[in-house]
Scaffold this active site. Structure first.
Site, mmCIF file in Angstrom:
data_model
loop_
_atom_site.group_PDB
_atom_site.id
_atom_site.type_symbol
_atom_site.label_atom_id
_atom_site.label_comp_id
_atom_site.label_asym_id
_atom_site.label_seq_id
_atom_site.Cartn_x
_atom_site.Cartn_y
_atom_site.Cartn_z
ATOM 1 N N GLN A 213 0.832 -1.210 0.000
ATOM 2 C CA GLN A 213 0.000 0.000 0.000
ATOM 3 C C GLN A 213 0.865 1.258 0.000
ATOM 4 O O GLN A 213 0.517 2.247 -0.638
ATOM 5 C CB GLN A 213 -0.925 0.019 1.228
ATOM 6 C CG GLN A 213 -1.999 -1.047 1.212
ATOM 7 C CD GLN A 213 -3.074 -0.819 0.154
ATOM 8 O OE1 GLN A 213 -3.305 0.303 -0.302
ATOM 9 N NE2 GLN A 213 -3.734 -1.892 -0.258
ATOM 10 N N CYS B 149 -12.942 -10.663 1.428
ATOM 11 C CA CYS B 149 -12.431 -12.016 1.209
ATOM 12 C C CYS B 149 -12.785 -12.425 -0.212
ATOM 13 O O CYS B 149 -13.403 -11.663 -0.954
ATOM 14 C CB CYS B 149 -12.975 -12.984 2.241
ATOM 15 S SG CYS B 149 -14.717 -13.317 2.072
HETATM 16 N N1 PLP Z 1 -0.318 -6.658 1.244
HETATM 17 C C1 PLP Z 1 -1.139 -5.618 1.361
HETATM 18 C C2 PLP Z 1 -0.891 -4.594 2.428
HETATM 19 C C3 PLP Z 1 -2.233 -5.466 0.486
HETATM 20 O O1 PLP Z 1 -3.051 -4.429 0.616
HETATM 21 C C4 PLP Z 1 -2.424 -6.461 -0.515
HETATM 22 C C5 PLP Z 1 -3.596 -6.396 -1.416
HETATM 23 O O2 PLP Z 1 -4.682 -6.051 -1.005
HETATM 24 C C6 PLP Z 1 -1.519 -7.521 -0.599
HETATM 25 C C7 PLP Z 1 -0.475 -7.588 0.295
HETATM 26 C C8 PLP Z 1 -1.651 -8.581 -1.649
HETATM 27 O O3 PLP Z 1 -1.193 -8.081 -2.896
HETATM 28 P P1 PLP Z 1 -1.637 -8.776 -4.269
HETATM 29 O O4 PLP Z 1 -3.086 -8.402 -4.473
HETATM 30 O O5 PLP Z 1 -0.740 -8.160 -5.301
HETATM 31 O O6 PLP Z 1 -1.426 -10.229 -4.128
#
Ligand code: PLP
Length: 397
Positions: free
Chosen positions: A191, A341
Protein backbone atom coordinates in the site's frame (compact mmCIF):
# COMPACT_ATOMS: atom_id res chain seq x y z
CA UNK A 1 -30.57 -5.72 5.68
CA UNK A 2 -33.75 -7.28 4.25
CA UNK A 3 -35.77 -4.14 5.02
CA UNK A 4 -33.52 -1.88 2.97
CA UNK A 5 -34.49 -1.99 -0.68
CA UNK A 6 -32.29 -0.95 -3.55
CA UNK A 7 -33.65 2.36 -4.90
CA UNK A 8 -35.52 1.93 -8.19
CA UNK A 9 -34.20 5.12 -9.79
CA UNK A 10 -31.92 4.87 -12.83
CA UNK A 11 -28.25 3.96 -12.26
CA UNK A 12 -26.28 7.01 -11.07
CA UNK A 13 -24.44 8.84 -13.84
CA UNK A 14 -21.14 9.09 -11.98
CA UNK A 15 -19.41 6.03 -10.60
CA UNK A 16 -17.15 7.15 -7.76
CA UNK A 17 -14.38 4.61 -7.21
CA UNK A 18 -13.40 5.10 -3.59
CA UNK A 19 -11.80 1.68 -3.33
CA UNK A 20 -8.32 2.35 -4.71
CA UNK A 21 -6.70 0.42 -1.85
CA UNK A 22 -8.31 -2.69 -3.38
CA UNK A 23 -7.01 -2.00 -6.86
CA UNK A 24 -6.47 0.81 -9.36
CA UNK A 25 -7.11 1.57 -13.02
CA UNK A 26 -4.07 0.88 -15.22
CA UNK A 27 -2.43 4.19 -16.13
CA UNK A 28 -2.56 5.04 -19.87
CA UNK A 29 1.25 5.23 -20.15
CA UNK A 30 1.46 1.76 -18.56
CA UNK A 31 -0.97 0.29 -21.08
CA UNK A 32 1.00 1.88 -23.91
CA UNK A 33 4.29 0.51 -22.56
CA UNK A 34 2.86 -3.01 -22.18
CA UNK A 35 1.04 -3.31 -25.51
CA UNK A 36 4.05 -4.18 -27.73
CA UNK A 37 4.91 -7.08 -25.40
CA UNK A 38 1.42 -8.52 -25.81
CA UNK A 39 1.56 -8.03 -29.59
CA UNK A 40 4.71 -8.43 -31.70
CA UNK A 41 7.40 -8.50 -28.99
CA UNK A 42 6.08 -11.62 -27.28
CA UNK A 43 9.34 -13.50 -26.84
CA UNK A 44 10.19 -15.71 -23.88
CA UNK A 45 13.36 -14.34 -22.24
CA UNK A 46 14.54 -17.86 -21.46
CA UNK A 47 15.16 -18.56 -25.17
CA UNK A 48 18.21 -17.72 -27.31
CA UNK A 49 16.87 -16.28 -30.59
CA UNK A 50 16.09 -12.72 -31.61
CA UNK A 51 12.59 -12.61 -30.08
CA UNK A 52 13.95 -13.96 -26.81
CA UNK A 53 16.88 -11.52 -26.76
CA UNK A 54 14.46 -8.65 -27.31
CA UNK A 55 12.46 -9.81 -24.26
CA UNK A 56 15.67 -10.12 -22.18
CA UNK A 57 16.58 -6.53 -23.03
CA UNK A 58 13.10 -5.32 -22.07
CA UNK A 59 13.24 -7.15 -18.72
CA UNK A 60 16.77 -5.89 -17.98
CA UNK A 61 15.75 -2.33 -18.70
CA UNK A 62 12.57 -2.66 -16.61
CA UNK A 63 14.57 -4.14 -13.73
CA UNK A 64 16.84 -1.08 -13.72
CA UNK A 65 13.83 1.27 -13.67
CA UNK A 66 12.13 -0.70 -10.87
CA UNK A 67 15.36 -0.67 -8.87
CA UNK A 68 15.73 3.11 -9.36
CA UNK A 69 12.17 3.65 -8.13
CA UNK A 70 12.65 1.41 -5.10
CA UNK A 71 16.14 2.62 -4.22
CA UNK A 72 17.95 -0.69 -4.59
CA UNK A 73 20.36 -2.38 -7.00
CA UNK A 74 18.87 -4.10 -10.09
CA UNK A 75 20.27 -7.43 -8.85
CA UNK A 76 18.20 -7.08 -5.68
CA UNK A 77 14.86 -7.11 -7.56
CA UNK A 78 13.03 -10.45 -7.84
CA UNK A 79 9.89 -10.28 -10.00
CA UNK A 80 6.92 -12.16 -8.54
CA UNK A 81 3.22 -12.63 -9.27
CA UNK A 82 2.29 -9.84 -6.83
CA UNK A 83 2.15 -8.80 -3.21
CA UNK A 84 0.89 -12.11 -1.89
CA UNK A 85 3.73 -14.13 -3.39
CA UNK A 86 6.32 -11.56 -2.33
CA UNK A 87 5.01 -11.67 1.24
CA UNK A 88 4.89 -15.49 1.33
CA UNK A 89 8.43 -15.66 -0.03
CA UNK A 90 9.79 -13.15 2.48
CA UNK A 91 8.08 -14.71 5.49
CA UNK A 92 8.87 -18.33 4.71
CA UNK A 93 12.35 -17.62 3.35
CA UNK A 94 11.61 -20.02 0.48
CA UNK A 95 11.53 -23.77 0.31
CA UNK A 96 12.23 -25.40 2.69
CA UNK A 97 11.36 -22.54 5.08
CA UNK A 98 14.06 -20.81 7.12
CA UNK A 99 14.48 -22.58 10.43
CA UNK A 100 12.94 -20.76 13.38
CA UNK A 101 9.84 -18.80 14.21
CA UNK A 102 8.55 -15.86 12.13
CA UNK A 103 7.26 -12.80 13.99
CA UNK A 104 4.87 -10.19 12.58
CA UNK A 105 2.58 -7.40 13.75
CA UNK A 106 -1.02 -8.30 14.53
CA UNK A 107 -2.38 -6.01 11.79
CA UNK A 108 -0.54 -7.47 8.79
CA UNK A 109 -2.34 -8.40 5.59
CA UNK A 110 -3.30 -12.09 5.46
CA UNK A 111 -0.52 -12.60 2.88
CA UNK A 112 1.86 -12.20 5.85
CA UNK A 113 -0.32 -13.33 8.76
CA UNK A 114 -1.28 -16.67 7.23
CA UNK A 115 2.24 -17.93 6.44
CA UNK A 116 3.36 -16.71 9.88
CA UNK A 117 0.54 -18.72 11.42
CA UNK A 118 1.24 -21.76 9.21
CA UNK A 119 4.84 -21.78 10.48
CA UNK A 120 3.80 -21.52 14.13
CA UNK A 121 4.94 -17.90 14.39
CA UNK A 122 4.11 -15.10 16.81
CA UNK A 123 2.18 -11.85 16.39
CA UNK A 124 3.03 -8.60 18.14
CA UNK A 125 0.43 -6.21 19.55
CA UNK A 126 -0.18 -2.76 18.11
CA UNK A 127 -1.13 0.41 20.00
CA UNK A 128 -4.50 2.15 19.74
CA UNK A 129 -3.31 4.00 16.60
CA UNK A 130 -2.46 0.73 14.87
CA UNK A 131 1.34 1.10 15.03
CA UNK A 132 3.39 -1.86 16.15
CA UNK A 133 4.14 -1.68 19.87
CA UNK A 134 7.96 -1.57 20.02
CA UNK A 135 8.11 -2.72 23.65
CA UNK A 136 5.86 -5.67 22.85
CA UNK A 137 8.12 -6.49 19.88
CA UNK A 138 11.14 -6.55 22.20
CA UNK A 139 9.31 -8.85 24.62
CA UNK A 140 8.37 -11.32 21.86
CA UNK A 141 11.93 -11.31 20.47
CA UNK A 142 13.27 -12.02 23.98
CA UNK A 143 10.76 -14.80 24.53
CA UNK A 144 11.52 -16.55 21.24
CA UNK A 145 15.24 -16.10 21.81
CA UNK A 146 17.64 -17.40 19.16
CA UNK A 147 14.89 -18.96 17.09
CA UNK A 148 13.47 -15.86 15.31
CA UNK A 149 13.57 -16.47 11.53
CA UNK A 150 12.22 -13.12 10.27
CA UNK A 151 10.40 -10.04 11.57
CA UNK A 152 7.68 -8.66 9.30
CA UNK A 153 6.11 -5.24 9.90
CA UNK A 154 4.12 -3.50 7.18
CA UNK A 155 5.13 -0.01 6.09
CA UNK A 156 1.49 1.12 5.86
CA UNK A 157 -1.74 -0.62 6.70
CA UNK A 158 -4.23 -1.45 3.95
CA UNK A 159 -7.33 -0.79 6.05
CA UNK A 160 -6.45 2.30 8.07
CA UNK A 161 -3.55 3.82 6.09
CA UNK A 162 -1.45 4.03 9.29
CA UNK A 163 2.31 4.28 8.61
CA UNK A 164 4.86 2.48 10.79
CA UNK A 165 8.28 3.90 11.67
CA UNK A 166 10.46 1.19 10.15
CA UNK A 167 13.72 2.71 11.38
CA UNK A 168 12.45 2.34 14.96
CA UNK A 169 11.38 -1.26 14.24
CA UNK A 170 14.80 -2.03 12.72
CA UNK A 171 16.51 -0.56 15.80
CA UNK A 172 14.61 -2.97 18.05
CA UNK A 173 15.42 -5.94 15.80
CA UNK A 174 19.13 -5.12 15.63
CA UNK A 175 19.38 -4.43 19.36
CA UNK A 176 18.00 -7.89 19.88
CA UNK A 177 20.65 -9.42 17.64
CA UNK A 178 23.38 -6.92 16.74
CA UNK A 179 25.59 -9.41 14.90
CA UNK A 180 25.61 -9.86 11.12
CA UNK A 181 23.92 -11.89 9.72
CA UNK A 182 21.06 -10.73 11.87
CA UNK A 183 17.37 -11.56 11.78
CA UNK A 184 16.02 -10.23 8.46
CA UNK A 185 13.40 -7.47 8.61
CA UNK A 186 10.64 -7.68 6.00
CA UNK A 187 8.20 -4.91 5.16
CA UNK A 188 5.01 -5.24 3.16
CA UNK A 189 5.09 -1.96 1.22
CA UNK A 190 2.21 -2.92 -1.10
CA UNK A 191 0.00 0.00 0.00
CA UNK A 192 2.81 2.40 0.83
CA UNK A 193 4.44 2.21 -2.61
CA UNK A 194 1.74 4.38 -4.20
CA UNK A 195 2.49 7.24 -1.80
CA UNK A 196 5.85 7.03 -0.02
CA UNK A 197 9.41 7.22 -1.31
CA UNK A 198 10.43 3.62 -0.63
CA UNK A 199 14.09 4.45 -1.23
CA UNK A 200 13.90 6.23 2.12
CA UNK A 201 10.88 4.79 3.98
CA UNK A 202 11.67 1.11 3.28
CA UNK A 203 15.47 1.48 3.50
CA UNK A 204 15.71 -0.15 6.96
CA UNK A 205 14.14 -3.39 5.65
CA UNK A 206 16.11 -6.31 4.18
CA UNK A 207 13.10 -7.59 2.24
CA UNK A 208 10.44 -5.33 0.65
CA UNK A 209 7.19 -6.42 -1.08
CA UNK A 210 5.43 -4.35 -3.75
CA UNK A 211 2.55 -5.03 -6.15
CA UNK A 212 1.74 -3.48 -9.54
CA UNK A 213 -2.03 -3.14 -9.35
CA UNK A 214 -2.07 -0.83 -6.34
CA UNK A 215 -0.32 1.98 -8.21
CA UNK A 216 -1.70 2.04 -11.72
CA UNK A 217 0.03 -1.11 -12.96
CA UNK A 218 -1.44 -4.45 -14.01
CA UNK A 219 -2.56 -7.24 -11.70
CA UNK A 220 -0.45 -10.38 -11.33
CA UNK A 221 2.95 -8.69 -11.16
CA UNK A 222 4.98 -7.57 -8.18
CA UNK A 223 8.48 -7.60 -6.83
CA UNK A 224 10.37 -8.65 -3.75
CA UNK A 225 13.48 -6.61 -3.00
CA UNK A 226 16.09 -8.91 -1.47
CA UNK A 227 19.00 -6.82 -0.22
CA UNK A 228 22.38 -8.19 -1.09
CA UNK A 229 23.34 -9.51 2.33
CA UNK A 230 19.99 -11.28 2.85
CA UNK A 231 19.89 -15.01 2.30
CA UNK A 232 16.72 -16.49 0.83
CA UNK A 233 15.83 -19.73 -0.91
CA UNK A 234 13.51 -19.89 -3.92
CA UNK A 235 9.84 -20.42 -3.12
CA UNK A 236 8.76 -21.33 -6.67
CA UNK A 237 11.00 -24.05 -8.08
CA UNK A 238 11.44 -25.00 -11.73
CA UNK A 239 13.29 -23.46 -14.66
CA UNK A 240 15.63 -21.34 -12.56
CA UNK A 241 14.56 -17.91 -13.84
CA UNK A 242 15.45 -14.79 -11.83
CA UNK A 243 18.94 -16.22 -11.22
CA UNK A 244 17.37 -19.24 -9.54
CA UNK A 245 15.41 -17.14 -7.05
CA UNK A 246 11.97 -17.43 -8.68
CA UNK A 247 11.18 -19.92 -11.40
CA UNK A 248 8.50 -19.50 -14.05
CA UNK A 249 8.42 -17.87 -17.48
CA UNK A 250 8.80 -14.15 -16.91
CA UNK A 251 5.68 -12.01 -17.28
CA UNK A 252 7.42 -9.61 -19.66
CA UNK A 253 4.45 -7.32 -20.34
CA UNK A 254 3.67 -7.22 -16.60
CA UNK A 255 7.28 -6.46 -15.71
CA UNK A 256 7.40 -3.62 -18.25
CA UNK A 257 4.04 -2.41 -16.87
CA UNK A 258 5.30 -2.51 -13.28
CA UNK A 259 8.34 -0.43 -14.25
CA UNK A 260 6.19 2.13 -16.07
CA UNK A 261 3.71 2.32 -13.17
CA UNK A 262 6.43 2.79 -10.54
CA UNK A 263 8.18 5.39 -12.67
CA UNK A 264 4.94 7.36 -13.21
CA UNK A 265 4.18 7.10 -9.48
CA UNK A 266 7.60 8.48 -8.54
CA UNK A 267 7.52 11.27 -11.16
CA UNK A 268 4.03 12.42 -10.20
CA UNK A 269 4.24 11.66 -6.47
CA UNK A 270 4.58 15.14 -5.10
CA UNK A 271 1.73 16.59 -7.18
CA UNK A 272 -0.53 13.55 -6.71
CA UNK A 273 0.02 13.46 -2.95
CA UNK A 274 -0.74 17.18 -2.56
CA UNK A 275 -3.92 16.87 -4.62
CA UNK A 276 -5.11 13.66 -2.92
CA UNK A 277 -4.33 14.88 0.61
CA UNK A 278 -6.60 17.88 -0.05
CA UNK A 279 -9.35 15.60 -1.39
CA UNK A 280 -8.99 13.16 1.50
CA UNK A 281 -9.05 15.95 4.09
CA UNK A 282 -12.20 17.40 2.57
CA UNK A 283 -13.82 13.98 2.55
CA UNK A 284 -12.86 13.09 6.12
CA UNK A 285 -13.66 16.51 7.62
CA UNK A 286 -16.94 16.67 5.70
CA UNK A 287 -18.13 13.24 6.80
CA UNK A 288 -17.11 13.62 10.44
CA UNK A 289 -19.04 16.91 10.52
CA UNK A 290 -22.08 15.60 8.63
CA UNK A 291 -22.58 12.17 10.21
CA UNK A 292 -23.14 12.02 13.96
CA UNK A 293 -21.28 9.31 15.87
CA UNK A 294 -18.43 9.13 13.32
CA UNK A 295 -14.84 8.65 14.41
CA UNK A 296 -11.84 8.87 12.11
CA UNK A 297 -9.98 5.65 12.88
CA UNK A 298 -6.40 6.05 14.16
CA UNK A 299 -6.41 9.83 13.74
CA UNK A 300 -5.63 11.68 16.96
CA UNK A 301 -6.33 15.41 17.28
CA UNK A 302 -6.89 15.74 13.52
CA UNK A 303 -3.23 14.90 12.79
CA UNK A 304 -3.12 12.84 9.59
CA UNK A 305 0.59 13.33 8.93
CA UNK A 306 1.52 9.69 9.63
CA UNK A 307 -1.26 8.28 7.46
CA UNK A 308 -1.25 7.44 3.76
CA UNK A 309 -2.74 10.31 1.70
CA UNK A 310 -5.24 8.03 -0.02
CA UNK A 311 -7.12 6.41 2.85
CA UNK A 312 -10.02 7.82 4.85
CA UNK A 313 -11.13 5.21 7.39
CA UNK A 314 -14.18 5.87 9.54
CA UNK A 315 -16.07 3.98 12.20
CA UNK A 316 -19.73 4.98 12.29
CA UNK A 317 -21.94 4.26 15.28
CA UNK A 318 -25.22 2.37 14.90
CA UNK A 319 -24.53 1.26 11.35
CA UNK A 320 -23.93 -2.12 9.78
CA UNK A 321 -21.14 -1.78 7.21
CA UNK A 322 -22.51 -4.33 4.78
CA UNK A 323 -25.88 -2.56 4.51
CA UNK A 324 -24.14 0.79 4.19
CA UNK A 325 -21.92 -0.45 1.35
CA UNK A 326 -24.97 -1.85 -0.44
CA UNK A 327 -26.74 1.53 -0.29
CA UNK A 328 -23.60 3.41 -1.31
CA UNK A 329 -23.16 1.19 -4.34
CA UNK A 330 -26.71 1.89 -5.43
CA UNK A 331 -25.76 5.58 -5.37
CA UNK A 332 -22.66 4.92 -7.49
CA UNK A 333 -20.12 5.04 -4.63
CA UNK A 334 -17.78 2.04 -4.49
CA UNK A 335 -16.17 1.62 -1.07
CA UNK A 336 -15.24 -1.12 1.36
CA UNK A 337 -15.20 -1.92 5.06
CA UNK A 338 -12.63 -4.42 6.23
CA UNK A 339 -10.61 -6.19 3.57
CA UNK A 340 -12.76 -8.27 1.25
CA UNK A 341 -12.43 -12.02 1.21
CA UNK A 342 -12.53 -14.01 -2.02
CA UNK A 343 -16.34 -14.20 -2.00
CA UNK A 344 -16.54 -10.40 -1.87
CA UNK A 345 -18.26 -10.55 1.54
CA UNK A 346 -16.93 -8.41 4.35
CA UNK A 347 -14.93 -10.16 7.05
CA UNK A 348 -14.73 -8.69 10.51
CA UNK A 349 -11.51 -6.76 10.78
CA UNK A 350 -8.56 -8.26 12.68
CA UNK A 351 -6.91 -4.84 12.30
CA UNK A 352 -9.61 -2.94 14.19
CA UNK A 353 -9.80 -5.74 16.79
CA UNK A 354 -6.03 -5.50 17.38
CA UNK A 355 -6.34 -1.71 17.81
CA UNK A 356 -8.99 -2.24 20.47
CA UNK A 357 -11.81 -0.60 18.49
CA UNK A 358 -15.04 -1.64 20.26
CA UNK A 359 -17.10 -4.17 18.33
CA UNK A 360 -20.11 -1.85 17.99
CA UNK A 361 -17.90 0.77 16.25
CA UNK A 362 -15.98 -1.77 14.15
CA UNK A 363 -19.32 -3.06 12.79
CA UNK A 364 -19.75 0.31 11.11
CA UNK A 365 -16.31 0.60 9.54
CA UNK A 366 -16.01 2.36 6.20
CA UNK A 367 -12.84 2.66 4.11
CA UNK A 368 -12.94 5.28 1.38
CA UNK A 369 -9.68 5.11 -0.55
CA UNK A 370 -8.44 7.47 -3.24
CA UNK A 371 -5.81 7.03 -5.91
CA UNK A 372 -3.86 8.69 -8.70
CA UNK A 373 -7.01 9.30 -10.80
CA UNK A 374 -9.43 10.33 -8.03
CA UNK A 375 -11.40 13.52 -8.66
CA UNK A 376 -13.37 16.20 -6.84
CA UNK A 377 -16.50 14.62 -8.29
CA UNK A 378 -15.71 11.35 -6.47
CA UNK A 379 -15.43 13.19 -3.17
CA UNK A 380 -18.60 15.20 -3.83
CA UNK A 381 -20.47 11.97 -4.59
CA UNK A 382 -19.35 10.43 -1.27
CA UNK A 383 -20.13 13.60 0.68
CA UNK A 384 -23.68 13.41 -0.69
CA UNK A 385 -24.19 9.65 -0.52
CA UNK A 386 -22.69 8.66 2.86
CA UNK A 387 -24.81 10.88 5.15
CA UNK A 388 -27.98 9.91 3.27
CA UNK A 389 -27.12 6.20 3.36
CA UNK A 390 -26.27 6.29 7.09
CA UNK A 391 -29.60 8.01 7.78
CA UNK A 392 -31.45 5.29 5.85
CA UNK A 393 -29.60 2.46 7.63
CA UNK A 394 -30.35 4.00 11.02
CA UNK A 395 -33.98 4.56 10.07
CA UNK A 396 -34.44 0.89 9.16
CA UNK A 397 -32.49 -0.69 12.01
N1 PLP B 1 -0.32 -6.66 1.24
C1 PLP B 1 -1.14 -5.62 1.36
C2 PLP B 1 -0.89 -4.59 2.43
C3 PLP B 1 -2.23 -5.47 0.49
O1 PLP B 1 -3.05 -4.43 0.62
C4 PLP B 1 -2.42 -6.46 -0.52
C5 PLP B 1 -3.60 -6.40 -1.42
O2 PLP B 1 -4.68 -6.05 -1.00
C6 PLP B 1 -1.52 -7.52 -0.60
C7 PLP B 1 -0.48 -7.59 0.29
C8 PLP B 1 -1.65 -8.58 -1.65
O3 PLP B 1 -1.19 -8.08 -2.90
P1 PLP B 1 -1.64 -8.78 -4.27
O4 PLP B 1 -3.09 -8.40 -4.47
O5 PLP B 1 -0.74 -8.16 -5.30
O6 PLP B 1 -1.43 -10.23 -4.13
Amino acid sequence: MAAVHRPTSAAPAHVADLDHAATTRVRPEVLAAMAPFLEDRYGNPSGSHRLARDAVRAVDEARERVAAALGCAPGEVVFTSGGTESDNHAVTGGMPPRPGVPVCSAVEHHAVLDPVEALGGRTVAVDATGRVDLDALGVVLDEVGDGVSVVSVMLANNETGVINDLAAVAAVVSSYEPEVPRVPLHTDAVQAAAWLDLAVAAAPADLVSVSGHKLGGPKGIGALVVRQHTSIRPLVLGGGQERGRRSGTLNVAGIVGLAAALEATVEQRSATNDRVVALRDRLADGLVAAVSGTVETAVRGGDRSAMLPGICHLCIEDVDAETLLFLLESEGVMASAASSCSSGAQQSSHVLAAMGVPEQMARGSLRLSLGWDSTEADVEAALRAVPAAVARVREFS
